[in-house]
Design a protein around this motif. Structure first.
Motif, PDB file in Angstrom:
ATOM      1  N   ILE B  10      41.604  42.542  62.616  1.00 34.62           N
ATOM      2  CA  ILE B  10      41.795  41.314  63.393  1.00 34.62           C
ATOM      3  C   ILE B  10      42.183  40.157  62.476  1.00 34.62           C
ATOM      4  CG2 ILE B  10      40.453  39.542  64.632  1.00 34.62           C
ATOM      5  CD1 ILE B  10      39.018  42.025  65.920  1.00 34.62           C
ATOM      6  N   ILE B  13      45.784  40.458  61.897  1.00 36.01           N
ATOM      7  CA  ILE B  13      46.566  40.043  63.074  1.00 36.01           C
ATOM      8  C   ILE B  13      46.704  38.518  63.100  1.00 36.01           C
ATOM      9  CG2 ILE B  13      46.628  39.958  65.607  1.00 36.01           C
ATOM     10  CD1 ILE B  13      45.187  42.656  65.630  1.00 36.01           C
ATOM     11  N   LYS B  14      45.630  37.825  62.720  1.00 44.14           N
ATOM     12  CA  LYS B  14      45.649  36.354  62.745  1.00 44.14           C
ATOM     13  C   LYS B  14      46.691  35.773  61.788  1.00 44.14           C
ATOM     14  CE  LYS B  14      40.788  35.971  63.943  1.00 44.14           C
ATOM     15  NZ  LYS B  14      39.433  35.608  63.472  1.00 44.14           N
ATOM     16  N   LEU B  15      47.110  36.563  60.803  1.00 39.37           N
ATOM     17  CA  LEU B  15      48.095  36.073  59.834  1.00 39.37           C
ATOM     18  C   LEU B  15      49.533  36.239  60.323  1.00 39.37           C
ATOM     19  CD1 LEU B  15      46.565  37.354  56.462  1.00 39.37           C
ATOM     20  CD2 LEU B  15      46.327  35.113  57.527  1.00 39.37           C
ATOM     21  N   LYS B  16      49.671  36.889  61.475  1.00 38.27           N
ATOM     22  CA  LYS B  16      51.021  37.069  62.048  1.00 38.27           C
ATOM     23  C   LYS B  16      51.636  35.706  62.331  1.00 38.27           C
ATOM     24  CE  LYS B  16      52.320  39.919  65.860  1.00 38.27           C
ATOM     25  NZ  LYS B  16      51.927  40.663  67.052  1.00 38.27           N
ATOM     26  N   ASN B  17      52.943  35.593  62.154  1.00 34.53           N
ATOM     27  CA  ASN B  17      53.655  34.335  62.440  1.00 34.53           C
ATOM     28  C   ASN B  17      53.178  33.148  61.614  1.00 34.53           C
ATOM     29  OD1 ASN B  17      55.006  35.770  64.452  1.00 34.53           O
ATOM     30  ND2 ASN B  17      53.592  35.115  66.046  1.00 34.53           N
ATOM     31  N   THR B  18      52.454  33.409  60.523  1.00 30.16           N
ATOM     32  CA  THR B  18      52.096  32.306  59.616  1.00 30.16           C
ATOM     33  C   THR B  18      52.957  32.444  58.354  1.00 30.16           C
ATOM     34  OG1 THR B  18      50.382  33.542  58.442  1.00 30.16           O
ATOM     35  CG2 THR B  18      49.689  32.329  60.397  1.00 30.16           C
ATOM     36  N   ILE B  88      43.012  28.574  59.663  1.00 30.05           N
ATOM     37  CA  ILE B  88      43.443  29.161  60.945  1.00 30.05           C
ATOM     38  C   ILE B  88      42.306  29.074  61.970  1.00 30.05           C
ATOM     39  CG2 ILE B  88      44.047  31.338  62.080  1.00 30.05           C
ATOM     40  CD1 ILE B  88      45.645  32.064  59.567  1.00 30.05           C
TER      41      ILE B  88
END
Lengths: 307, 265
Positions: B10, B13-18, B88
């Motif tokens: 997870i 996943i939170k690092l996606k599009n960063t 984030i």
């Protein structure tokens, strides 16, 4: 497995920040299973603080909180598996899509992917699931926040001012969703708001919080009986001025702008007043409790302030 | 264990599009690319300078490259990455949602720390890759460097070190900084404050380095700097590395206690 215990029970809950005044005192709540419990109070009363205590986000100074009979703090996997919550603004990763946001919560709850599609359909966000959350409107974000809380079909849903910032159409949508979840899925819903009109439409039980203390707890019917017991009525006639002259010697009456207000000691007096007016040739257009729910709410909080 | 891997996934996943992975890639590329361009533009001068000292040109090339990496650049890159990744959760108001999930604070803490460490490892892997690729590209452009004939290595003051032990020491040297900034990331909500503390620490370390302060070895931001022109000692773990490990342990324990007992969403 569905629990038979009351979803939320608090006993003598008390809270204050370090070196601060007591914010919450003697909070004793008991939320019945399957109810829509409205938690009302003016802004700053302590509703969000109470909700944070219920979810273990804050530690109380005294008293206890039990969720489905399990005391807080406890093992999160045991306590939060059956609970969905939305406290203040929804917690959304705006750089991710709506689907990704739900996927994160789905994984944390150990659910399968199908549960995401189900909640998206429930809150009507399927069409925009693949868009980044930063492109969502306020209403869509609020619905996504509710969707996050709904994942896994929890037994208890805790919603903190879910209609905040929504337009009337959005409010109706959320209200209908809450009623549907309660009626179709027997979900217990604990919902806080400062909007009495919204809570009145959906709640089966309510409590009113003012300045950190619960000043009323019971059903809507209990609140209505308080409203009726206070026996203030408004009367509108074809000639209010003449009606006032007729009544003022025998009853406590005031002439308002477009109606008469009367305080009576019993329901019999209401009948007598109407009879007196009619017998003197004054047509009565309407007579209704003068203290609306809003006024009752304001008066209850005002009376509590004066105590 | 399954839940820990889930929580770690997870975090990924939170690092996606960063900009995290882009920043790591560009950051790891910067020094090797800068050095290659510099050396390539003056290849005659550098080939003579390298060969005068060693037959194996990797030794001096490595020293120059890793001096550039360890002097300010790597510490600041790590501080920025940790601050951005940690922010984030604050930006999304995510802590309160995370704490009402059926997952323990232990697992949340461990997965977040593992995420930071794996990003640091990623930086090291990429720096190593770009270092090796850069050397071979230089060799292709200017065969006089003979990089293909010798194994990579590091040498200073006549003392030769294999590159792998050097990189391990480098990774240990940044552990203090990682632990401290991991702890700061959830004590201080404001990203700029955390960055300012990091920048202040690095600047102070540079000042101590230039002034040849011996106490630099015991300053948490100082350990990476002591790998510039590094001369290995009698033991694998030099004083500054031991100091970094001790700071890291204290930092992690303090962060854990703080997070489990006191941190409120």
């Amino acid at each position: 497995m569905l629990s038979k215990l009351n979803p939320i029970v608090t006993k003598n809950l008390e809270f204050k920040y370090k070196k601060g005044a007591i914010l919450l005192k003697d909070i004793n709540l008991s939320v019945s299973k399957g109810s829509i419990y409205g938690f009302l109070g003016p802004n700053g009363a302590g509703k969000t603080t109470t909700m944070r205590l219920l979810l273990g986000l804050l530690k109380s100074n005294a008293g206890s909180v039990e969720l489905f009979g399990k005391p807080l703090p406890g093992k999160p996997s045991a306590i939060f598996a059956n609970i969905g919550a939305l406290v203040e603004q929804p917690s959304l990763y705006e750089h991710l899509t709506g689907y990704d946001n739900l996927d994160i919560t789905r994984r944390l709850k150990g659910l399968d992917r199908k549960s995401i599609d189900n909640v998206l359909e429930t809150v009507n966000l399927t069409a925009v699931a693949q868009k980044k959350v930063k492109a969502y409107s306020l209403g869509m974000k609020q619905r996504l926040g509710i969707a996050l809380a709904l994942l896994g079909e929890p037994e208890l849903l805790i919603l903190d001012e879910p209609v905040n910032g929504l337009d009337p159409a959005g409010m109706v949508e959320i209200r209908n969703l809450i009623l549907k979840l309660n009626q179709e899925r027997s979900m217990t819903i604990f919902i806080s708001s400062h909007l009495l009109s919204e809570i009145q439409r959906i709640a089966t039980e309510i409590s009113i919080l003012n300045m950190g203390q619960v000043i009323f707890q019971g059903t809507i019917a209990d609140l209505e009986s308080i409203q009726h017991s206070r026996l203030h009525i408004s009367i509108d006639t074809e000639d209010n001025a003449r009606a006032f002259e007729l009544l003022k010697t025998h009853y406590q009456v005031t002439l308002e702008d477009k109606h008469l207000s009367a305080s009576v000691t019993s329901k019999t007096d209401i009948g007598d007043i109407i009879s007196t007016l009619v017998n003197n040739g004054i047509r009565v257009y309407e007579a209704f409790p003068a203290e609306s729910f809003e006024t009752l709410f304001l008066n209850l909080t005002k009376d509590h302030l004066l105590q | 264990m399954k839940k820990l891997t889930t929580v770690y996934t997870i975090e990924l996943i939170k690092l996606k599009n960063t900009s995290t992975f882009g920043l790591i890639s560009l950051g790891a590329l910067f020094i090797p690319l800068f050095l290659d361009i510099t050396v390539s533009s003056r290849w005659k001068m550098y080939s003579k300078a390298f060969t005068d000292v060693n037959e194996n040109n990797w030794l001096d090339y490595s020293r120059k490259l890793f001096n550039g990496v360890h002097f300010i650049f790597l510490p600041l890159l790590l501080i920025i990455i940790i601050a951005l990744v940690s922010n984030i959760e604050y930006k999304s108001n995510g802590w309160k949602h995370l704490f009402v999930m059926p997952v323990s604070r232990n697992k949340i803490f461990i997965s977040k720390f593992l995420m930071i460490e794996s990003l640091a490892l990623q930086i090291y892997c990429l720096i190593t890759l770009f270092y090796l690729v850069g050397g071979h590209i230089l060799d292709l452009l200017h065969p006089v460097f003979n990089f293909s004939k010798y194994p990579p290595g590091y040498q200073y003051g006549g003392i030769h070190t294999d590159i792998i032990p050097y990189l391990i020491k480098s990774f240990l040297s940044v552990q203090a900084l990682i632990a401290i900034h991991f702890w700061l990331s959830f004590r201080i909500k404001n990203t700029f404050t955390v960055l300012a503390i990091g920048l202040g620490g690095v600047v102070m370390a540079v000042g101590m380095f230039i002034g040849h302060w011996e106490s630099l070895a015991y300053f948490p931001y100082g350990s990476p700097l002591l790998l510039c022109n590094y001369r290995s000692g009698a033991h694998f773990l030099d004083d500054f590395l031991v100091s970094s490990i001790v700071y890291a342990l204290f930092g992690i324990i303090a962060a854990y206690i703080d997070f489990i007992r006191f941190f409120n969403a």
